[in-house]
Design a protein around this motif. Structure first.
Motif, short mmCIF file in Angstrom:
data_model
loop_
_atom_site.label_atom_id
_atom_site.label_comp_id
_atom_site.label_asym_id
_atom_site.label_seq_id
_atom_site.Cartn_x
_atom_site.Cartn_y
_atom_site.Cartn_z
N LEU A 76 15.90 -13.60 48.11
CA LEU A 76 14.76 -13.77 49.00
C LEU A 76 13.72 -12.73 48.63
CD1 LEU A 76 17.30 -14.81 50.82
CD2 LEU A 76 15.65 -14.65 52.68
N MET A 77 12.48 -13.19 48.43
CA MET A 77 11.39 -12.28 48.15
C MET A 77 10.72 -11.89 49.46
SD MET A 77 11.57 -12.05 44.86
CE MET A 77 10.13 -11.01 44.64
N VAL A 78 10.22 -10.65 49.52
CA VAL A 78 9.50 -10.17 50.70
C VAL A 78 8.11 -9.74 50.26
CG1 VAL A 78 9.46 -8.50 52.57
CG2 VAL A 78 11.65 -9.37 51.74
N SER A 79 7.09 -10.31 50.90
CA SER A 79 5.72 -9.99 50.56
C SER A 79 4.99 -9.44 51.77
CB SER A 79 4.99 -11.25 50.05
OG SER A 79 3.61 -10.98 49.86
N ALA A 80 4.14 -8.43 51.55
CA ALA A 80 3.36 -7.86 52.64
C ALA A 80 2.22 -8.77 53.04
CB ALA A 80 2.82 -6.49 52.23
N ARG A 81 1.91 -9.71 52.19
CA ARG A 81 0.82 -10.63 52.49
C ARG A 81 1.31 -12.05 52.31
NH1 ARG A 81 -3.10 -9.46 47.92
NH2 ARG A 81 -1.12 -9.36 46.83
N ASP A 82 0.75 -12.94 53.12
CA ASP A 82 1.05 -14.37 52.96
C ASP A 82 0.12 -14.90 51.87
OD1 ASP A 82 2.04 -16.89 53.25
OD2 ASP A 82 0.94 -17.35 55.07
N ASP A 83 0.31 -14.37 50.67
CA ASP A 83 -0.56 -14.65 49.54
C ASP A 83 0.07 -15.71 48.65
OD1 ASP A 83 -1.66 -14.35 46.77
OD2 ASP A 83 -2.89 -12.84 47.76
N VAL A 88 4.15 -17.97 45.00
CA VAL A 88 4.43 -18.83 43.84
C VAL A 88 5.08 -18.04 42.72
CG1 VAL A 88 3.38 -20.23 42.03
CG2 VAL A 88 2.64 -20.50 44.40
N LEU A 89 4.61 -16.83 42.45
CA LEU A 89 5.21 -16.02 41.38
C LEU A 89 6.67 -15.73 41.69
CD1 LEU A 89 2.40 -13.42 40.54
CD2 LEU A 89 3.24 -15.28 39.09
N GLY A 90 6.98 -15.41 42.93
CA GLY A 90 8.36 -15.13 43.30
C GLY A 90 9.25 -16.34 43.16
N LEU A 91 8.77 -17.48 43.62
CA LEU A 91 9.56 -18.70 43.53
C LEU A 91 9.73 -19.15 42.08
CD1 LEU A 91 8.07 -20.66 46.56
CD2 LEU A 91 10.27 -19.48 46.47
N GLU A 92 8.67 -19.01 41.29
CA GLU A 92 8.77 -19.41 39.88
C GLU A 92 9.70 -18.48 39.11
OE1 GLU A 92 4.78 -19.60 38.43
OE2 GLU A 92 4.54 -21.70 39.03
N ALA A 93 9.87 -17.26 39.59
CA ALA A 93 10.79 -16.32 38.94
C ALA A 93 12.24 -16.66 39.24
CB ALA A 93 10.48 -14.90 39.38
N THR A 190 5.45 -25.38 53.03
CA THR A 190 5.83 -26.43 52.08
C THR A 190 5.64 -26.01 50.63
OG1 THR A 190 3.62 -27.44 52.24
CG2 THR A 190 5.34 -28.27 53.72
N ARG A 191 5.00 -24.86 50.39
CA ARG A 191 4.86 -24.41 49.00
C ARG A 191 6.22 -24.16 48.36
NH1 ARG A 191 0.52 -19.67 50.00
NH2 ARG A 191 1.94 -19.41 51.76
N VAL A 192 7.20 -23.76 49.16
CA VAL A 192 8.53 -23.51 48.62
C VAL A 192 9.12 -24.80 48.05
CG1 VAL A 192 9.85 -23.89 50.75
CG2 VAL A 192 10.69 -22.27 49.06
N VAL A 193 8.81 -25.93 48.67
CA VAL A 193 9.28 -27.22 48.17
C VAL A 193 8.57 -27.56 46.87
CG1 VAL A 193 9.44 -29.70 48.63
CG2 VAL A 193 9.81 -28.06 50.49
N ASP A 194 7.25 -27.46 46.86
CA ASP A 194 6.48 -27.84 45.68
C ASP A 194 6.88 -27.05 44.45
OD1 ASP A 194 5.05 -29.60 47.29
OD2 ASP A 194 3.48 -28.15 47.73
N VAL A 195 7.07 -25.75 44.61
CA VAL A 195 7.42 -24.91 43.46
C VAL A 195 8.82 -25.27 42.95
CG1 VAL A 195 7.88 -22.56 42.67
CG2 VAL A 195 5.89 -23.03 44.10
N HIS A 196 9.78 -25.49 43.85
CA HIS A 196 11.13 -25.83 43.41
C HIS A 196 11.18 -27.21 42.76
CE1 HIS A 196 12.62 -22.31 45.55
NE2 HIS A 196 13.74 -22.48 44.87
N VAL A 197 10.36 -28.15 43.23
CA VAL A 197 10.30 -29.45 42.57
C VAL A 197 9.76 -29.29 41.16
CG1 VAL A 197 9.07 -31.67 42.53
CG2 VAL A 197 10.12 -30.87 44.65
#
Length: 223
Positions: A76-83, A88-93, A190-197
């Protein structure tokens, strides 16, 4: 006892998160920078890793990539901003999910428990071996092959593919996938879905998962 590795450079956040998780029954180890986090991970692999995006030495995204090269441990990635860029960088990693600071510890614990359930999900026994074109899915063995070659999937990618395989040719909305794959009864980004797809398409074929604009995605059952 479930082991959690927290890699966070903010002393207050790290210690508060550790205390909250320990009170919830988790065994917690911590590190204050990315390189130390990698050493801790390798010395005693946790059941789940919680990585801050902005870390000294080795940032969270790079640390996630290093972990993913040698392990399928949920991240699980933790970000200080909802950026969107951070997310996307975290999910793509290779991260399985992310949370945004400041977070409610009850939400964090729910996310950790959800990602652990996903990583241990074994799939139904019926129709254990299914094929979609050159993609072969062994549900009982939790293995995927493309053109006869093994495909290395993260636990979340595997669960997503299995969910599509349960309903080939059926359009699944992002909300449906969030609920069934990420266990988000309350909804989620829903970005988590798009990146994993997108990650899954790279591994099993770009044309195997189709986008149905305005509705969601479906698995092409035909060759």
């Amino acid at each position: 006892m479930t082991r959690v590795l927290i890699v966070e450079d903010d002393d207050v956040i790290r210690e508060a998160t550790q205390l909250a998780l320990e009170r919830a029954g988790f065994e917690v180890s911590t590190a204050a920078d990315g390189l130390a986090g990698l050493d801790r991970f390798r010395a005693r692999p946790p059941d789940v890793a919680l990585l801050d995006v902005m870390l000294p030495g080795l940032n969270g995204v790079s640390l996630c990539r290093r972990i993913r090269e040698e392990s399928r441990t949920p991240v699980l990635m933790v970000s200080a901003r909802d950026d969107a860029v951070d997310v996307v960088l975290g999910l793509e990693a290779g991260a399985d999910d992310y949370v945004t600071k400041p977070f409610d510890t009850s939400v964090l614990i729910a996310r950790i428990e959800a990602v652990l359930r996903r990583s241990g999900w074994s799939g139904p026994e019926e129709d254990a071996l299914v094929r979609f074109g050159d993609v072969e899915i062994d549900r009982s063995g939790l293995e995927v092959r493309r053109a006869g070659r093994p495909v290395d999937l993260t636990p979340t990618e595997l669960r997503l593919l299995l969910r599509f395989a349960d309903s080939p040719g059926t359009v699944l909305s992002r909300d449906t996938l969030l609920a069934s794959v990420w266990d988000y009864a309350w909804g989620g980004d829903t970005r988590v879905v798009d990146v994993h797809v997108q990650r899954l398409r790279v591994k099993i074929g770009q044309d195997r998962l189709q986008t149905v604009r305005g509705f969601g995605y479906k698995l092409r059952a035909e060759p």
